[in-house]
Design a protein around this motif. Structure first.
Motif, PDB file in Angstrom:
ATOM      1  N   LYS A   1      -7.213  -5.886  11.234  1.00  0.00           N
ATOM      2  CA  LYS A   1      -6.448  -4.631  11.131  1.00  0.00           C
ATOM      3  C   LYS A   1      -4.966  -4.872  11.458  1.00  0.00           C
ATOM      4  N   LEU A   2      -4.735  -5.677  12.502  1.00  0.00           N
ATOM      5  CA  LEU A   2      -3.351  -5.971  12.866  1.00  0.00           C
ATOM      6  C   LEU A   2      -2.632  -6.749  11.768  1.00  0.00           C
TER       7      LEU A   2
ATOM      8  N   GLU B   1      -3.382  -6.526   8.618  1.00  0.00           N
ATOM      9  CA  GLU B   1      -3.138  -5.553   7.554  1.00  0.00           C
ATOM     10  C   GLU B   1      -1.904  -4.701   7.880  1.00  0.00           C
ATOM     11  N   LYS B   2      -1.805  -4.302   9.180  1.00  0.00           N
ATOM     12  CA  LYS B   2      -0.641  -3.517   9.587  1.00  0.00           C
ATOM     13  C   LYS B   2       0.637  -4.341   9.435  1.00  0.00           C
TER      14      LYS B   2
ATOM     15  N   HIS C   1       1.401  -4.500   5.920  1.00  0.00           N
ATOM     16  CA  HIS C   1       1.930  -3.194   5.505  1.00  0.00           C
ATOM     17  C   HIS C   1       3.396  -3.062   5.946  1.00  0.00           C
ATOM     18  N   TYR C   2       3.669  -3.423   7.210  1.00  0.00           N
ATOM     19  CA  TYR C   2       5.037  -3.333   7.715  1.00  0.00           C
ATOM     20  C   TYR C   2       5.963  -4.329   7.023  1.00  0.00           C
TER      21      TYR C   2
END
Length: 168
Positions: A52-53, A55-56, A59-60
């Protein structure tokens, strides 16, 4: 060798006469299985959190890339607009200079025309002054001539009267 908790729980050992205490080994294996199961859950949770991190972060990073692209585009646009404004300003300045030159030339022409008019008026004034002086002089001469002629006539008349009086 990869183990899963079920393999740990179901592991059976061969028995020997002087082997380990079966209940202690079973308890220890049970504890190992629970600890191993907890560790696997922790690993899975950490892997999920890591995913998830990531992916974040991705994303960022994409957002940062878009913002950088937007910023670059805006800077390019601003630079283009500044250049365009400078070019327009140069054109306006050139047009203003041309217009100013035209106004100066027109003003010079008007001043020259006014000077010519003033000069013409001076010439006309001098011409009229000379004509008026000439006219006055000729009238004075005429008056003097008339006066002299009048005196001559009077003299002639008086002479005529004296001559007649003498004759009588």
């Amino acid at each position: 060798m990869k183990l899963n908790p079920l393999e740990i729980y179901n592991k059976e050992f061969n028995k020997s006469t002087f082997g380990y205490n079966k209940s202690q080994v079973d308890d220890f294996i049970e504890d190992i299985g629970v600890a191993y199961e907890r560790l696997l859950k922790d690993i899975n949770n950490l892997q999920e959190e890591n995913k998830k991190l990531k992916e974040k972060i991705e994303h960022y990073q994409k957002m940062e890339d878009r913002l950088n692209n937007t910023l670059d585009t805006m800077q390019d646009t601003i630079a283009d607009r500044v250049e365009q404004a400078e070019n327009e300003a140069q054109v306006i300045i050139k047009e203003a200079k041309v217009e100013a030159d035209k106004i100066k030339e027109k003003a010079k022409a008007e001043v020259a025309a006014e000077k010519r008019k003033v000069e013409e008026l001076r010439e006309q004034k001098n011409f009229f002054k000379i004509r008026f002086q000439t006219l006055l002089q000729s009238h004075l001469e005429m008056l003097q001539d008339d006066k002299e002629e009048g005196l001559r006539r009077e003299i002639t008349e008086l002479e005529n009267e004296y001559e007649q009086a003498d004759e009588e």
